[in-house]
Enzyme design. Sequence first.
Site, PDB file in Angstrom:
ATOM      1  N   LYS A 231      23.130 -71.075-101.172  1.00 54.65           N
ATOM      2  CA  LYS A 231      21.996 -71.737-101.840  1.00 54.65           C
ATOM      3  C   LYS A 231      22.383 -72.149-103.270  1.00 54.65           C
ATOM      4  O   LYS A 231      21.981 -73.209-103.748  1.00 54.65           O
ATOM      5  CB  LYS A 231      20.785 -70.798-101.857  1.00 54.65           C
TER       6      LYS A 231
ATOM      7  N   LYS B 177      15.796 -71.333-113.262  1.00 57.47           N
ATOM      8  CA  LYS B 177      16.058 -69.985-112.729  1.00 57.47           C
ATOM      9  C   LYS B 177      17.285 -70.033-111.816  1.00 57.47           C
ATOM     10  O   LYS B 177      18.203 -69.212-111.926  1.00 57.47           O
ATOM     11  CB  LYS B 177      14.800 -69.523-111.971  1.00 57.47           C
TER      12      LYS B 177
ATOM     13  N   THR C 160      14.930 -67.916-103.456  1.00 60.42           N
ATOM     14  CA  THR C 160      16.271 -68.068-104.032  1.00 60.42           C
ATOM     15  C   THR C 160      16.431 -66.992-105.102  1.00 60.42           C
ATOM     16  O   THR C 160      15.710 -67.004-106.109  1.00 60.42           O
ATOM     17  CB  THR C 160      16.435 -69.457-104.672  1.00 60.42           C
TER      18      THR C 160
HETATM   19  N1  LIG Z   1       9.634 -75.764-104.163  1.00 57.08           N
HETATM   20  C1  LIG Z   1      10.809 -76.102-103.649  1.00 57.08           C
HETATM   21  O1  LIG Z   1      11.124 -77.296-103.462  1.00 57.08           O
HETATM   22  C2  LIG Z   1      11.783 -75.028-103.227  1.00 57.08           C
HETATM   23  C3  LIG Z   1      12.844 -75.404-102.388  1.00 57.08           C
HETATM   24  C4  LIG Z   1      13.745 -74.447-101.967  1.00 57.08           C
HETATM   25  C5  LIG Z   1      13.615 -73.142-102.396  1.00 57.08           C
HETATM   26  N2  LIG Z   1      12.594 -72.786-103.237  1.00 57.08           N
HETATM   27  C6  LIG Z   1      12.518 -71.368-103.644  1.00 57.08           C
HETATM   28  O2  LIG Z   1      11.462 -70.770-102.911  1.00 57.08           O
HETATM   29  C7  LIG Z   1      10.824 -69.756-103.712  1.00 57.08           C
HETATM   30  C8  LIG Z   1       9.341 -70.083-103.861  1.00 57.08           C
HETATM   31  O3  LIG Z   1       9.209 -71.358-104.487  1.00 57.08           O
HETATM   32  P1  LIG Z   1       7.823 -72.170-104.516  1.00 57.08           P
HETATM   33  O4  LIG Z   1       8.170 -73.555-104.953  1.00 57.08           O
HETATM   34  O5  LIG Z   1       7.051 -71.951-103.266  1.00 57.08           O
HETATM   35  O6  LIG Z   1       7.115 -71.429-105.744  1.00 57.08           O
HETATM   36  P2  LIG Z   1       5.565 -71.192-106.043  1.00 57.08           P
HETATM   37  O7  LIG Z   1       4.744 -72.327-105.500  1.00 57.08           O
HETATM   38  O8  LIG Z   1       5.477 -70.879-107.500  1.00 57.08           O
HETATM   39  O9  LIG Z   1       5.207 -69.889-105.194  1.00 57.08           O
HETATM   40  C9  LIG Z   1       5.689 -68.633-105.551  1.00 57.08           C
HETATM   41  C10 LIG Z   1       5.027 -67.596-104.666  1.00 57.08           C
HETATM   42  O10 LIG Z   1       5.571 -66.307-104.975  1.00 57.08           O
HETATM   43  C11 LIG Z   1       4.505 -65.406-105.258  1.00 57.08           C
HETATM   44  N3  LIG Z   1       5.021 -64.386-106.193  1.00 57.08           N
HETATM   45  C12 LIG Z   1       5.815 -64.585-107.280  1.00 57.08           C
HETATM   46  N4  LIG Z   1       6.095 -63.418-107.872  1.00 57.08           N
HETATM   47  C13 LIG Z   1       5.479 -62.461-107.149  1.00 57.08           C
HETATM   48  C14 LIG Z   1       5.417 -61.045-107.270  1.00 57.08           C
HETATM   49  N5  LIG Z   1       6.044 -60.380-108.246  1.00 57.08           N
HETATM   50  N6  LIG Z   1       4.688 -60.384-106.357  1.00 57.08           N
HETATM   51  C15 LIG Z   1       4.058 -61.046-105.352  1.00 57.08           C
HETATM   52  N7  LIG Z   1       4.076 -62.371-105.200  1.00 57.08           N
HETATM   53  C16 LIG Z   1       4.794 -63.072-106.088  1.00 57.08           C
HETATM   54  C17 LIG Z   1       3.419 -66.278-105.827  1.00 57.08           C
HETATM   55  O11 LIG Z   1       2.176 -65.614-105.786  1.00 57.08           O
HETATM   56  P3  LIG Z   1       0.909 -66.159-106.641  1.00 57.08           P
HETATM   57  O12 LIG Z   1       0.268 -67.212-105.794  1.00 57.08           O
HETATM   58  O13 LIG Z   1       0.068 -64.970-106.852  1.00 57.08           O
HETATM   59  O14 LIG Z   1       1.472 -66.715-107.940  1.00 57.08           O
HETATM   60  C18 LIG Z   1       3.514 -67.475-104.880  1.00 57.08           C
HETATM   61  O15 LIG Z   1       2.912 -67.188-103.642  1.00 57.08           O
HETATM   62  C19 LIG Z   1      11.576 -69.732-105.051  1.00 57.08           C
HETATM   63  O16 LIG Z   1      12.569 -68.746-105.028  1.00 57.08           O
HETATM   64  C20 LIG Z   1      12.199 -71.120-105.112  1.00 57.08           C
HETATM   65  O17 LIG Z   1      13.351 -71.142-105.941  1.00 57.08           O
HETATM   66  C21 LIG Z   1      11.671 -73.690-103.643  1.00 57.08           C
END
Ligand SMILES: NC(=O)c1ccc[n+]([C@@H]2O[C@H](COP(=O)([O-])OP(=O)(O)OC[C@H]3O[C@@H](n4cnc5c(N)ncnc54)[C@H](OP(=O)(O)O)[C@@H]3O)[C@@H](O)[C@H]2O)c1
Length: 292
Positions: free
Chosen positions: A173, A241, A98
């Site tokens: 979104k 965010k 997102t």
């Molecule tokens: N969780 C939910 O329910 C949900 C639902 C819908 C949408 N989303 C969206 O989906 C996305 C991911 O969410 P998540 O919950 O999966 O978050 P998360 O568990 O914190 O995972 C984030 C991922 O992004 C990687 N990352 C972040 N910054 C990076 C960079 N600069 N370079 C390379 N890798 C990077 C992290 O790597 P590391 O492992 O090295 O930290 C990790 O693999 C977000 O945009 C969020 O808003 C989440």
Amino acid sequence: MAISRVGFIGLGIMGGPMAENLLKAGFTVTVWNRTPSRMEPLVAAGASPGLSPADVAAVSEVTISCVTNSPDVEAIALGPAGVMEGAPVGATYIDCSTIAPATARSVAEALAHHGVSMLDAPVSGGDIGAKAGTLAIMVGGESGPFERSLPVLQAMGKTIVHVGPSGSGQVVKLCNQVAGGLNLLAAAEAINLARRAGVDPAKMLEVVSAGAAGSWMLSNLAPRAVKGDYAPGFMVDLMQKDLRLVMDAANDSHTPLPGSALVYQLFQSIQAEGRGSDGTQSLIDAIAKLSG
Ligand SMILES: NC(=O)c1ccc[n+]([C@@H]2O[C@H](COP(=O)([O-])OP(=O)(O)OC[C@H]3O[C@@H](n4cnc5c(N)ncnc54)[C@H](OP(=O)(O)O)[C@@H]3O)[C@@H](O)[C@H]2O)c1
């Protein structure tokens, strides 16, 4: 020819299970994660480890990312050893993070100069939907790459809608976060009232979820809140965010969003307690504190 080789970058709460579902659907999957240990379960399940986003894109017809925010997508797509360096002409890059609609558009434009199409395809359905492969996926971009990539998206989601040109997926979104945030606030207030008026909130949820006030938040997150289970799902820091992106979009289009502004401020109080890594169901505590 049907797509068979898919890359996945960003194996977090969402990306990990999404990549796993691609493997289960029979795609040849190459993965990369900034913290390499997060690749291990995927490699054990049959994925190949990549050395960088460029390395993943070089061997993939479709490369997907699910990382945190706009600068992260710019870095993995356009930065050193990024997708643009590796992706062959004709490949498709799908970003499921997102991020700001304007960033989705500018990254798509930069990639288009290199013959790579981009779809912005943010998702909804939480960690539960990611694991079950039932995500709602809202897609912006051109229809050719969308249609070619549909089998890939269908391995991760159930409701997949092409909502318009580049950036439109991200706009939708943001609408999702407006509705989701306000649904969560409604659930938090209902739980607090039940408790304070002497009714078991679990019983309240059991019946109210099945009636006209039912919602995904009431069925999935509210029970976690009632149990005091604050493990994320979706972290408060990520919701904030998104709500900041919502406020930017509201400012740009002169759209008053009073309910979303309130939800943002209530989450601010959770962050002020140092609980930004808790799940968004912790909104219940912000509401409970208002009644002492
Ligand atoms: N969780 C939910 O329910 C949900 C639902 C819908 C949408 N989303 C969206 O989906 C996305 C991911 O969410 P998540 O919950 O999966 O978050 P998360 O568990 O914190 O995972 C984030 C991922 O992004 C990687 N990352 C972040 N910054 C990076 C960079 N600069 N370079 C390379 N890798 C990077 C992290 O790597 P590391 O492992 O090295 O930290 C990790 O693999 C977000 O945009 C969020 O808003 C989440």
